[in-house]
Design an enzyme around this catalytic site. Structure first.
Site, PDB file in Angstrom:
ATOM      1  N   THR A 152      -9.820   0.158   3.536  1.00 55.22           N
ATOM      2  CA  THR A 152      -9.949   1.618   3.449  1.00 55.22           C
ATOM      3  C   THR A 152     -10.999   2.091   2.440  1.00 55.22           C
ATOM      4  O   THR A 152     -11.072   3.276   2.151  1.00 55.22           O
ATOM      5  CB  THR A 152      -8.593   2.247   3.077  1.00 55.22           C
ATOM      6  OG1 THR A 152      -8.143   1.705   1.830  1.00 55.22           O
ATOM      7  CG2 THR A 152      -7.545   1.997   4.159  1.00 55.22           C
ATOM      8  N   GLY A 159       0.813  -1.211   0.000  1.00 50.49           N
ATOM      9  CA  GLY A 159       0.000   0.000   0.000  1.00 50.49           C
ATOM     10  C   GLY A 159       0.848   1.262   0.000  1.00 50.49           C
ATOM     11  O   GLY A 159       2.078   1.212   0.077  1.00 50.49           O
ATOM     12  N   TYR A 176     -16.437   2.495   8.404  1.00 52.60           N
ATOM     13  CA  TYR A 176     -14.972   2.526   8.380  1.00 52.60           C
ATOM     14  C   TYR A 176     -14.421   3.176   9.654  1.00 52.60           C
ATOM     15  O   TYR A 176     -13.524   2.628  10.307  1.00 52.60           O
ATOM     16  CB  TYR A 176     -14.496   3.291   7.145  1.00 52.60           C
ATOM     17  CG  TYR A 176     -13.025   3.627   7.168  1.00 52.60           C
ATOM     18  CD1 TYR A 176     -12.064   2.640   6.994  1.00 52.60           C
ATOM     19  CD2 TYR A 176     -12.596   4.937   7.379  1.00 52.60           C
ATOM     20  CE1 TYR A 176     -10.708   2.941   7.025  1.00 52.60           C
ATOM     21  CE2 TYR A 176     -11.244   5.255   7.407  1.00 52.60           C
ATOM     22  CZ  TYR A 176     -10.301   4.258   7.240  1.00 52.60           C
ATOM     23  OH  TYR A 176      -8.970   4.556   7.282  1.00 52.60           O
ATOM     24  N   ILE A 185      -4.265 -11.325   7.543  1.00 53.12           N
ATOM     25  CA  ILE A 185      -4.182 -10.930   8.948  1.00 53.12           C
ATOM     26  C   ILE A 185      -5.417 -11.343   9.737  1.00 53.12           C
ATOM     27  O   ILE A 185      -5.398 -11.317  10.977  1.00 53.12           O
ATOM     28  CB  ILE A 185      -3.918  -9.421   9.116  1.00 53.12           C
ATOM     29  CG1 ILE A 185      -5.084  -8.600   8.540  1.00 53.12           C
ATOM     30  CG2 ILE A 185      -2.590  -9.025   8.501  1.00 53.12           C
ATOM     31  CD1 ILE A 185      -4.995  -7.114   8.887  1.00 53.12           C
ATOM     32  N   ASP A 216      -8.687  10.202  11.060  1.00 47.85           N
ATOM     33  CA  ASP A 216      -9.520  11.310  11.529  1.00 47.85           C
ATOM     34  C   ASP A 216     -10.988  10.905  11.601  1.00 47.85           C
ATOM     35  O   ASP A 216     -11.797  11.546  12.280  1.00 47.85           O
ATOM     36  CB  ASP A 216      -9.364  12.507  10.597  1.00 47.85           C
ATOM     37  CG  ASP A 216      -9.792  12.204   9.168  1.00 47.85           C
ATOM     38  OD1 ASP A 216     -10.793  12.771   8.711  1.00 47.85           O
ATOM     39  OD2 ASP A 216      -9.125  11.394   8.497  1.00 47.85           O
ATOM     40  N   ALA A 250      -4.962  -2.315   6.048  1.00 43.08           N
ATOM     41  CA  ALA A 250      -6.295  -1.895   6.481  1.00 43.08           C
ATOM     42  C   ALA A 250      -7.286  -2.005   5.336  1.00 43.08           C
ATOM     43  O   ALA A 250      -6.911  -2.003   4.160  1.00 43.08           O
ATOM     44  CB  ALA A 250      -6.264  -0.455   6.991  1.00 43.08           C
ATOM     45  N   LYS A 271     -12.067   1.439  12.618  1.00 43.78           N
ATOM     46  CA  LYS A 271     -10.721   1.899  12.979  1.00 43.78           C
ATOM     47  C   LYS A 271     -10.645   2.254  14.466  1.00 43.78           C
ATOM     48  O   LYS A 271      -9.606   2.026  15.112  1.00 43.78           O
ATOM     49  CB  LYS A 271     -10.328   3.097  12.120  1.00 43.78           C
ATOM     50  CG  LYS A 271     -10.134   2.764  10.641  1.00 43.78           C
ATOM     51  CD  LYS A 271      -9.046   1.734  10.402  1.00 43.78           C
ATOM     52  CE  LYS A 271      -7.659   2.306  10.634  1.00 43.78           C
ATOM     53  NZ  LYS A 271      -6.593   1.321  10.311  1.00 43.78           N
TER      54      LYS A 271
END
Length: 283
Positions: free
Chosen positions: A62, A10, A125, A37, A102, A60, A129
């Site tokens: 995303t 990535g 999402y 993972i 964020d 991740a 996270k």
């Protein structure tokens, strides 16, 4: 020191590996094709075999809008996968870097969020996270949780590349002007992460390039840096049209935590953008 990188294919993982190479630090990087993972046994085995001192967890899910349609897949990668990594680090006594976002915040107001401000993610999402952050904290004391935003790297797809592709076939583009945040160039944040792992300054951080802008302002700066004659039409989120995932209007993150812990702030976003576009066009 030995470093294990997830998500090495990535944008961020690629530049982390590149930075470690330049510093002569031993490391191994794996992609999702090489290690699932979400498979706890596979994670435990892979990390036990390499026995790293640090894991930099860049892997991740995303795809923010798609996550609304496939929340189980998003949760499996961002929560279960992260928990597996954290548990393996705990067993090995390894440090862990977890890249967050964020999107753990609601995006209300216009002040930059501090690391200890209340969290309230608006979409799947963001919730995944945040749950990943909690999983890391439940297993480890030696962790760096690094929240970032608007990630841009040479190795992968991002807003800058999308704008330049659109400019090839359009003379004007509508871009949202009421979502404010900071671009984060992987060529800048990767060295910061590699600095962090050499310390014991554990905790939660915010790390983006300095300065704030809207997506429309960023688009204008992209076209200026590329010397491309295209008109950007600023629109509100409502005018742009509904997306599956709700986005925060305020993505400003305070980076005072970096200064408090004597870690270097990232460069101003416009300077890094010009460098990024120049390198992109040269290649």
């Amino acid at each position: 020191m030995k470093v294990f990188i997830t998500g090495v294919s990535g944008q961020l993982g690629y530049d982390v590996a590149k930075t470690l190479d330049a510093r002569g630090i031993e490391h191994v990087g794996i992609s999702s094709k090489e290690l699932n993972i979400c498979d706890r046994v596979a994670v435990m085995t892979a990390l036990a075999d390499y026995a790293p001192d640090v894991v930099i967890h860049c892997a991740a899910y995303t795809k923010v809008d798609l996550a609304e349609d496939e929340p189980e897949k998003c949760w499996s990668v961002n929560v279960d996968g992260t928990r597996n990594i954290a548990e393996a680090c705990s067993q090995l006594g390894a440090k862990m870097v977890y890249i967050s976002t964020d999107y753990v915040f609601s995006g209300e107001g216009d002040k930059p969020y501090e690391v200890d401000d209340p969290v309230r993610p608006l979409n799947t999402y963001g919730r995944s996270k945040l749950a990943g952050e909690l999983a890391v904290q439940s297993f480890l004391e030696k962790y760096f949780i690094v929240r970032t935003s608007w990630v841009i790297g040479q190795h992968g797809n991002n807003f800058v590349k999308t704008m330049l592709k659109l400019a090839e076939v359009h003379k004007e583009i509508k871009v949202v002007d009421d979502q404010i945040g900071s671009p984060t160039f992987t060529m800048d944040i990767a060295p910061l992460l590699c600095d962090m792992i050499m310390t014991e300054k554990y905790g939660v951080y915010h790390a983006t390039n300095e300065g704030y802008c809207s997506w429309a302002e960023l688009a204008c700066a992209v076209f200026k840096a590329a010397d491309t004659d295209i008109r950007v039409i600023p629109v509100t989120t409502v005018e742009y049209g509904k997306t599956k995932a709700e986005r925060p209007h305020n993505s400003r993150l305070s980076k005072s935590c970096l200064n408090d812990r004597a870690l270097n702030a990232l460069p101003y976003w416009k300077n890094s953008l010009e460098r990024f576009v120049n390198e992109l066009l040269e290649n």
